[in-house]
Scaffold this active site. Structure first.
Site, PDB file in Angstrom:
ATOM      1  N   THR A 169       0.829  -1.208   0.000  1.00 53.59           N
ATOM      2  CA  THR A 169       0.000   0.000   0.000  1.00 53.59           C
ATOM      3  C   THR A 169       0.865   1.261   0.000  1.00 53.59           C
ATOM      4  OG1 THR A 169      -1.601  -1.230   1.308  1.00 53.59           O
ATOM      5  CG2 THR A 169      -1.861   1.165   1.247  1.00 53.59           C
ATOM      6  N   GLU A 170       0.590   2.141  -0.959  1.00 51.02           N
ATOM      7  CA  GLU A 170       1.277   3.444  -1.052  1.00 51.02           C
ATOM      8  C   GLU A 170       2.797   3.306  -1.102  1.00 51.02           C
ATOM      9  OE1 GLU A 170      -0.552   6.024  -1.521  1.00 51.02           O
ATOM     10  OE2 GLU A 170      -2.525   5.528  -0.683  1.00 51.02           O
TER      11      GLU A 170
END
Lengths: 400, 417
Positions: free
Chosen positions: A145-146
């Site tokens: 994530t990210e």
């Protein structure tokens, strides 16, 4: 030889309603269905549909020379399956070309790694299962994530059998080094690291339509020139960006589609250039050195750290209370409770609580469905209490 | 009457008080012209007119276009004005410099005063009744105008809050001077409590003989929503309802919540309202690690206010300085017992409640636990408090008000005032 490696991120969270105190214990209606569907449709029309069509055309036009990779979250695939199956179909068409790779990530686009490895692993598995089911592909490269990353995450992902992992080519990590090579996470043996070339990526994703930018307007030949210039001092250019760049962040009238249409042929004009998928890049190129990344980095904001999701007390509190419910939630063995708990893990919900430069009306505000980070926090905490009560009443039922 | 706000445009107790008093006075045959600042939201103004027309006879509403709102601070006004200017520039492409609105709060008050003067020339009246400082200037002008007609009309100031209350004892000097000048020019002053009477006498040097206390009342509302809140099956609820601003003591409430939550997981807190300290209080609840015990509702209107009182098992009003505190009566009216700070007017009229210094957070915390864990005590406070509040009506308040009026009207106006 310079290989251009495209990775596009696709994700949409389940945004929460302005859930009131009075509803706690009385209503399980957490999500702003209308808004979520509205945004999904808007992005489908502006981005997913036209961009998928264009990429498919370009793959045919270049005789399969163009390669791209996608990372699509489970919760977006879910929403698409329910509301826009034709988009799923278009990704399946892309998958059939053999020129497209699908990456692995957490099903719910979460920060689970930071709080519960057990949940993190479970979510990766859930996502992998869905990718296999929809696209008949087995993801071998992981993106967190990210692009949240450090040595420890790399080792953990290696232990799950992955061959590659993506990260941000942050200046403070790379220092004098170049992102245009394949690296190896320190203390790992079987996993390689691909780093985002954030300058070239952001030239497309952020600056493309910026008239105050010296290089405006950006044309395909110009960008191809910049790629050519890397020949001799790099192997790979990792262009990582949100898929919404095409048609949403950069609207069609900025000429972004025209740019994308001409980019592959311009880049391929130089016989020393090609396109590559992450898996292929990892097979083809040796790691030039170990990379020691102790502190956690991400691709967000100027800080490239966790401060977009864990920068203030509200965010820290909400996240810690959410994960504190894990045992309690799992004990209920209630599908609906478990699913709601997972939907609440989407990193976006904490991003909305970010107070960094909130007054400046910057990118945070643009993506925030609430009037203020405090409202986002309040709605989240109200819902979390309702979930907490559900796990408790559920238990009581079992006892009786 | 010169006022600041009226339901449903009110953001606090002043509007409620003006409405209650006006309604009761009008039912006693008093004809009232009520002059109000009007914001941009004309739909709401229409609603207000309908509300008045349906419920109160004898009242004529007059509006002045203005950004004024009773709880605005100097800085906030500046911010609002620049926001408005931006909007006007964007939407209508007008040059904001030609705006009718005053460039700062005081200029705006002066403009309101001038507009009010125009209305005063056209109207016929026996009494000038002003509510709080922004209207004092208008009242003084109206009195001067009445002198031209030969009969000087008495000026009565109704003080619902002073600058000392609003700022926790750090007044803005100019506002203080406006208040002081107004009080000195007035023929009589009405305060909502002895607490405020004493404060005015002490801080503004006004003779107590010139000040009468008229306690606020409560509009009887017997309607019960009888909603089931499942949250209450698990927890007792303590409510804060008011603007989230220094005067009301939300930071003290949070300190109390922390002390209670550290030892009790069956008690939760609800903070209802909005205000300048709202973001800070929300963040602090997270910082203190009690954000799962403190719920926020943001600003509530209408029926949601009733829902909040009904959901609560206890109402706590930790105001640092509270001239009256109508919300405490509203809570009791819903049979929700109250703890009020000693620094409040409501403490003078209700006996069946706990009265504690706002800063004594240990004592407030202990009292919350005591009341919520002792059913008999809770019931006693609730029922006896309810009986007390039933006696506090706007009708009584209007009678006291008329008494003050009559003192001055007997002569048909005062001469050379």
């Amino acid at each position: 030889m310079v290989s251009v490696c495209f990775y596009f991120q696709l994700h949409q969270p389940y945004r929460l309603r302005n859930y009131q105190v009075f509803e706690i214990g009385n209503s399980n209606h957490y999500y702003d269905n209308e808004k979520n569907l509205g945004i999904l449709n808007k992005i489908k029309n502006k981005c997913y549909t036209p961009t998928n069509k264009l990429i498919l055309d370009l793959i045919y036009k270049t005789n399969g020379e163009l390669k791209v990779s996608y990372s699509i979250t489970g919760i977006l695939l879910e929403q698409l399956s329910n509301n826009a199956p034709e988009v799923i179909q278009s990704f399946q068409d892309l998958a059939k070309t053999g020129c497209v790779e699908f990456l692995s990530e957490t099903y719910h686009h979460t920060l689970a790694y930071l709080y519960s490895k057990k949940e993190f692993k479970k979510q990766i598995f859930m996502h992998k299962k869905l990718i296999r089911k929809l696209f008949h592909k087995n993801p071998r490269v992981f993106r967190n994530t990210e692009l949240i990353y450090n040595n420890e995450i790399a080792s953990y992902i290696e232990s799950l059998g992955y061959k590659g992992i993506l990260a941000e080519g942050a200046d403070h990590i790379l220092q004098w080094r170049s992102p245009n090579f394949v690296y190896k996470p320190v203390n790992c043996n079987n996993i390689k690291l691909l780093l985002k070339n954030y300058r070239l990526s952001d030239d497309i994703a952020f600056r493309f339509s910026s008239k105050s930018w010296l290089e405006y307007p950006l044309t395909a030949p110009k960008f191809a020139q910049w790629i050519n210039a890397i020949n001799g001092n790099g192997n790979i250019v990792n262009l990582f960006m949100d898929y919404e760049t095409f048609g949403e962040h950069q609207w069609a009238d900025t000429g972004i589609f025209n740019f994308l249409e001409h980019l592959p042929s311009e880049i391929l004009k130089n016989p020393h250039n090609n396109f590559i998928t992450p898996s292929k890049a990892i097979r083809q190129y040796n790691a030039v050195s170990d990379l020691d990344i102790h502190s956690i980095i991400s691709w967000a904001d100027i800080e490239r750290d966790l401060s977009a999701w864990l920068g203030n007390d509200m965010q820290k509190f909400a996240l810690s209370k959410l994960y504190a419910l894990e045992k309690q939630v799992k004990k209920t063995k209630d599908r609906a409770i478990l699913e709601d708990w997972r939907k609440l893990q989407a990193s976006d919900l904490f991003y909305y609580m970010c107070t960094k430069w909130f007054n400046d009306g910057d990118v945070h505000k643009y993506f925030n469905p609430y009037n203020s980070p405090h409202e986002a926090f309040i709605a989240f905490m109200n819902i979390l209490e309702d979930l907490n009560l559900r796990t408790k009443t559920k238990k009581e039922v079992i006892v009786i | 009457m010169f006022g600041w706000e009226f339901p449903p445009l009110n953001s606090g107790g002043l509007g409620t008080a003006c409405y209650g008093l006006t309604k009761a006075l009008s039912s006693k045959g008093v004809k009232i012209t009520f002059v109000l600042p009007k914001s941009q939201e004309s739909i709401k103004v229409d609603f207000m007119k309908i509300l008045i027309a349906n419920n109160i006879s004898n009242v004529d509403l007059k509006f002045i276009d203005s950004l004024l709102s009773p709880y605005i601070s100097y800085e906030e006004y500046d911010k609002d004005l620049s926001k408005l200017k931006e909007e006007l520039k964007d939407t209508f492409n007008t040059n904001p410099e030609h705006l009718i609105y005053g460039n700062n709060l005081f200029k705006e008050v002066i403009r309101y005063t001038k507009e009010a003067e125009k209305i005063a020339v056209q109207e016929d009246y026996d009494i000038i009744h002003c509510h709080d400082w922004m209207t004092f200037g208008a009242g003084i002008k109206a009195k001067r105008i009445s002198r031209l007609s030969g009969k000087v009309k008495p000026l009565i100031l109704h003080v619902h809050a002073t600058e000392f209350d609003r700022t926790g004892g750090n007044p803005n000097q100019i506002i203080y001077e406006i208040e002081k000048f107004g009080m000195e020019s007035a023929d009589h002053i009405i305060t909502v409590s002895n607490y405020t009477k004493n404060l005015i006498s002490y801080k503004y040097g006004i003779s107590k003989e010139k000040i009468s206390v008229v306690y606020n009342g409560l509009e009887a509302n017997e309607i019960s929503l009888n909603e089931t809140f499942n949250l209450k099956k698990h927890y007792k609820i303590v409510l804060y309802l008011g603007r989230i601003t220094l005067q009301k003591g939300p930071d003290w409430f949070l300190k109390v919540a922390k002390k209670v939550s550290d030892k009790n997981d069956d008690i939760k807190f609800v903070i209802a309202g909005n205000g300048d300290m709202f973001p800070r209080i929300v963040e602090e609840s997270a910082y203190l690690g009690i954000a799962n015990s403190v719920f926020f509702t943001n600003f509530l209107r209408g029926i949601d206010i009733d829902r909040a009182y009904e959901m609560a098992d206890l109402y706590v009003m930790p105001s640092v300085s509270e001239p009256f505190g109508i919300t405490a009566l509203e809570a009791l009216n819903k049979k929700t017992p109250i703890i009020v700070s000693k620094q409040s007017g409501v403490a003078e009229v209700i006996n069946n409640c706990y009265k504690i210094d706002f800063w004594d957070t240990w004592k407030i915390a202990d009292s919350i636990i005591e009341i919520l864990h002792n059913e008999d005590l809770h019931k006693r406070l609730s029922e006896n408090g309810y009986e007390e509040v039933k006696k506090l009506t706007w009708d009584t308040a209007a009678d006291s008000c008329l008494e003050v009026y009559n003192k001055f009207i007997i002569n048909g106006g005062i001469h050379n005032g």
